[in-house]
Write an enzyme that holds these catalytic residues in place. Structure first.
Site, PDB file in Angstrom:
ATOM      1  N   MET A 160     -15.451   6.114  22.244  1.00 24.01           N
ATOM      2  CA  MET A 160     -16.659   5.860  21.637  1.00 24.01           C
ATOM      3  C   MET A 160     -16.885   4.334  22.146  1.00 24.01           C
ATOM      4  O   MET A 160     -18.004   3.689  22.208  1.00 24.01           O
ATOM      5  CB  MET A 160     -16.576   5.866  20.108  1.00 24.01           C
ATOM      6  CG  MET A 160     -17.849   5.428  19.360  1.00 24.01           C
ATOM      7  SD  MET A 160     -19.100   6.903  19.837  1.00 24.01           S
ATOM      8  CE  MET A 160     -18.444   8.222  18.985  1.00 24.01           C
ATOM      9  N   LYS A 217       8.695  -8.752 -10.861  1.00 21.60           N
ATOM     10  CA  LYS A 217       9.871  -8.382 -10.739  1.00 21.60           C
ATOM     11  C   LYS A 217      10.673  -8.577 -12.032  1.00 21.60           C
ATOM     12  O   LYS A 217      11.157  -7.489 -12.555  1.00 21.60           O
ATOM     13  CB  LYS A 217      10.598  -9.058  -9.436  1.00 21.60           C
ATOM     14  CG  LYS A 217      12.105  -8.108  -9.477  1.00 21.60           C
ATOM     15  CD  LYS A 217      12.787  -8.809  -8.245  1.00 21.60           C
ATOM     16  CE  LYS A 217      14.120  -7.787  -7.927  1.00 21.60           C
ATOM     17  NZ  LYS A 217      15.053  -8.059  -6.801  1.00 21.60           N
ATOM     18  N   GLU A 264       3.506   0.731   5.333  1.00 18.39           N
ATOM     19  CA  GLU A 264       2.442   0.675   4.003  1.00 18.39           C
ATOM     20  C   GLU A 264       1.239   1.291   4.131  1.00 18.39           C
ATOM     21  O   GLU A 264       0.586   1.944   3.394  1.00 18.39           O
ATOM     22  CB  GLU A 264       2.431  -0.496   3.245  1.00 18.39           C
ATOM     23  CG  GLU A 264       3.964  -1.093   2.786  1.00 18.39           C
ATOM     24  CD  GLU A 264       4.773  -1.842   3.747  1.00 18.39           C
ATOM     25  OE1 GLU A 264       5.921  -2.293   3.506  1.00 18.39           O
ATOM     26  OE2 GLU A 264       4.513  -1.819   5.106  1.00 18.39           O
ATOM     27  N   PHE A 320       9.417 -16.438  -1.595  1.00 17.30           N
ATOM     28  CA  PHE A 320       9.579 -15.717  -0.699  1.00 17.30           C
ATOM     29  C   PHE A 320       8.905 -14.526  -0.846  1.00 17.30           C
ATOM     30  O   PHE A 320       8.875 -13.752  -1.933  1.00 17.30           O
ATOM     31  CB  PHE A 320      11.210 -15.455  -0.356  1.00 17.30           C
ATOM     32  CG  PHE A 320      11.342 -14.299   0.685  1.00 17.30           C
ATOM     33  CD1 PHE A 320      11.262 -14.660   1.878  1.00 17.30           C
ATOM     34  CD2 PHE A 320      11.842 -13.297   0.182  1.00 17.30           C
ATOM     35  CE1 PHE A 320      11.637 -13.740   3.074  1.00 17.30           C
ATOM     36  CE2 PHE A 320      12.274 -12.114   1.084  1.00 17.30           C
ATOM     37  CZ  PHE A 320      12.136 -12.485   2.512  1.00 17.30           C
ATOM     38  N   GLN A 321       7.876 -13.975   0.207  1.00 16.27           N
ATOM     39  CA  GLN A 321       7.240 -12.616   0.093  1.00 16.27           C
ATOM     40  C   GLN A 321       6.351 -12.687  -1.261  1.00 16.27           C
ATOM     41  O   GLN A 321       6.018 -11.701  -1.647  1.00 16.27           O
ATOM     42  CB  GLN A 321       8.310 -11.419   0.006  1.00 16.27           C
ATOM     43  CG  GLN A 321       8.916 -11.173   1.223  1.00 16.27           C
ATOM     44  CD  GLN A 321       9.525  -9.957   1.348  1.00 16.27           C
ATOM     45  OE1 GLN A 321       9.903  -9.071   0.277  1.00 16.27           O
ATOM     46  NE2 GLN A 321       9.701  -9.335   2.609  1.00 16.27           N
TER      47      GLN A 321
END
Length: 581
Positions: A479, A163, A51, A113-114
């Site tokens: 760097m 949802k 993502e 959940f999630q």
């Protein structure tokens, strides 16, 4: 009108807004949206492998096309994985709309959940966010989100959709032009302020036009206006990292980038200027260095569309809230209407030419190993006729690219400026390639940064994108190693890139062509082989391991405390500045 599911309303709104590409990754909380997308051939969904990469690809798409990037991810880890890219887009003013799934409204707050508090998490790293609980409001929210993302100072907007809202039905009517109740950015400057800055510029003896990414965000016309303003005023022009390309690097009025790894002439001109006109730049710490020593003898004009940026870091003698393009257009009109002659800045340019004579970007050549600066210059010479879109990861290679790759036009330079996000370059190049199918898109990378999102090699393969990756491989987090050498007595704590993969074989495993360049004599032929291949190519260019990126201003030091190549020092750092590094 028949009712439609929230998911169908969302997709239809995206179509109405002209969205062509969505970058995303499916999950349980967005499956209704993915099902609705299945029926719409007008929107191309790009399945990334992470993502974070979706957000960077959307940034690359937006930065190179001027259109907002769109991201679709699921709830919980899908949303949290997108946070880095959202923050990156906020700091660099990239227009982006991120659509996240959420658990059903009845489960919000139960640690389902999630589940994650996406609105709470993103509140301080996006321009605006929504939690949509009513499908009847969804269409308007989508249109409003795009308006906010693209109006004024661009930035990311997050829309969190439970949802059950995606499944519930409502009617959708395409709204008219969006007029937000409170968000109405000021685009045009006051006439009196424009006249004042024009008079200041006409009277200045040592002016500098300090330009930033706001000019590029204003659109291609703004870059043309900058060129005209520079021509009629005769003033030298410098730029932030994000502003490269607004003025052609070949222009005799171009001083180069300024700041920590900017040119000697740009930093010294800023230090000695009597007038600094900042246009679409925000006085970032990497530009100003030590604030009490920043351009101490100049009057300062700050032109920015973001009211909160003016007087936030550097006190402006004249603050102008306006779009950069509109402001420059008005300045040019007033200058010409008053028939101001082109100022005689010969003494100022003579001083600048003296600083240019330092040739601060020169570097030691070698016949035994490839100097990274030479690799960038060779890449530029081989590709400049094709005006490539160049993205970068973050590190030494990023600064060398900014210093040695000449950009003649806007929207050709994609990099992570404000947040400095390793792993940005490859997905950004993928997004740019999708937005510009016929363009040559090159990610200039380091061997450490490229591994942050290297799984996106598969994305380029899946969609047959001829992206090129050019790795400057010095086997160090370059760097970090450079700072450890200069400020930590060469104690290289965890900066050596141990256990590196064979990038050629890794590329081949993903279906890419792999090329390794190990000797200066192989450089030009290796680059040409990369360009001759129609598909994606990963080049592992082995460069000098201990080369440092100069010029450099140590963090917290003044512009006059530059460290030049071969350890030539212009000015001595005082004890306070040394303590800061």
């Amino acid at each position: 009108m028949p009712e439609k599911s929230g998911a169908a309303i969302l997709v239809e709104a995206l179509v109405d807004l002209g969205v062509e590409v969505v970058f995303g990754y499916p999950g349980g909380a967005v499956l209704p949206i993915y099902d609705a997308l299945f029926e719409h051939s007008r929107i191309k969904h790009i399945l990334v492998r992470h993502e974070q990469a979706a957000t960077h690809a959307a940034e690359g798409y937006a930065r190179s096309t001027g259109k907002p990037g769109v991201v679709l991810v699921t709830s919980g880890p899908g949303a949290t994985n997108a946070i880095t890219g959202i923050t990156d887009a906020l700091l660099d003013s990239i227009p982006m709309v991120v659509i996240t799934g959420q658990v059903p409204t009845g489960l919000i707050g139960t640690d389902a959940f999630q589940e994650a508090d996406t609105v709470g998490i993103t509140r301080h790293c996006c321009k605006h966010n929504y939690l949509v609980k009513d499908p009847a409001k969804l269409g308007h929210v989508i249109h409003e989100a795009f308006h906010i993302a693209t109006a004024g100072r661009p930035g990311p907007v997050v829309i969190d959709i439970p949802k059950d809202v995606q499944v519930a039905t409502a009617r959708y009517t395409k709204p008219g032009p969006i007029q937000h109740k409170t968000y109405r950015p000021k685009v045009k400057a006051d006439r009196a302020q424009i006249e004042q800055v024009v008079d200041m510029l006409a009277a200045a003896e040592r002016p500098v036009l300090y330009t930033g990414g706001g000019i590029i965000n204003s659109g291609p016309a703004a870059s043309q206006l900058l060129r005209e303003l520079a021509r009629i005023s005769g003033a030298p022009v410098t730029s932030t990292l994000m502003g490269l390309g607004a003025l052609p690097a070949s222009s005799p009025q171009w001083l180069g980038m300024l700041g920590m790894h900017g040119t000697y002439e740009a930093n010294m001109a800023m230090n000695e200027a009597d007038l600094v006109v900042a246009i679409g730049a925000r006085f970032d710490d990497r530009v100003t260095g030590r604030l009490d020593a920043f351009s101490p003898r100049s009057r300062k004009v700050h032109i920015d569309i973001d009211r909160s940026s003016v007087n936030k870091i550097v006190r402006a003698d004249l603050g102008i809230i306006a779009d950069a393009g509109h402001a420059m257009e008005d300045m040019i009109r007033v200058w010409k209407s008053r028939q101001h002659p082109k100022p005689d800045l010969s003494a100022w340019w003579a001083k600048i030419d003296g600083w240019r004579a330092k040739r601060c970007l020169d570097f030691p050549e070698s016949t035994r190993e490839i100097m990274p600066q030479r690799a960038i210059r060779a890449l530029y010479e081989a590709t400049k006729h094709r005006a490539p879109i160049v993205s970068t990861e973050v590190g030494q290679h990023q600064m060398w690219a900014a210093q040695h790759f000449g950009f003649e036009a806007p929207n050709k330079w994609l990099t992570s400026g404000g947040l400095g996000t390793m792993g940005y370059g490859l997905p950004a190049a993928i997004g740019a390639q999708l937005g510009n199918p016929g363009a040559l898109c090159i990610d200039i990378a380091g061997e450490a940064s490229i591994q942050m999102n290297i799984q996106e090699l598969a994305t380029a393969t899946q969609y047959r994108l001829p992206v090129k990756i050019f790795i400057l491989n010095n086997e160090y987090m370059g760097m970090v190693r450079q700072w450890q050498e200069l400020t930590y007595s060469s104690r290289y704590s965890n900066s050596y890139s141990d256990s590196l993969p064979d990038f050629v074989k890794l590329g081949e495993a993903y279906g890419w062509k792999g090329i390794r360049i190990e000797h200066p004599d192989e450089l030009e032929a290796g680059i040409q082989a990369m360009l001759d291949h129609d598909g994606p190519v990963i080049v592992d260019c082995m460069v000098a391991k201990l080369a440092n990126c100069f010029p450099m201003i140590p963090s917290g030091a003044a512009h006059t405390d530059m460290i030049l190549q071969a350890n030539e020092v212009s000015g001595e750092m005082d004890d306070e500045a040394k303590a800061l590094v």
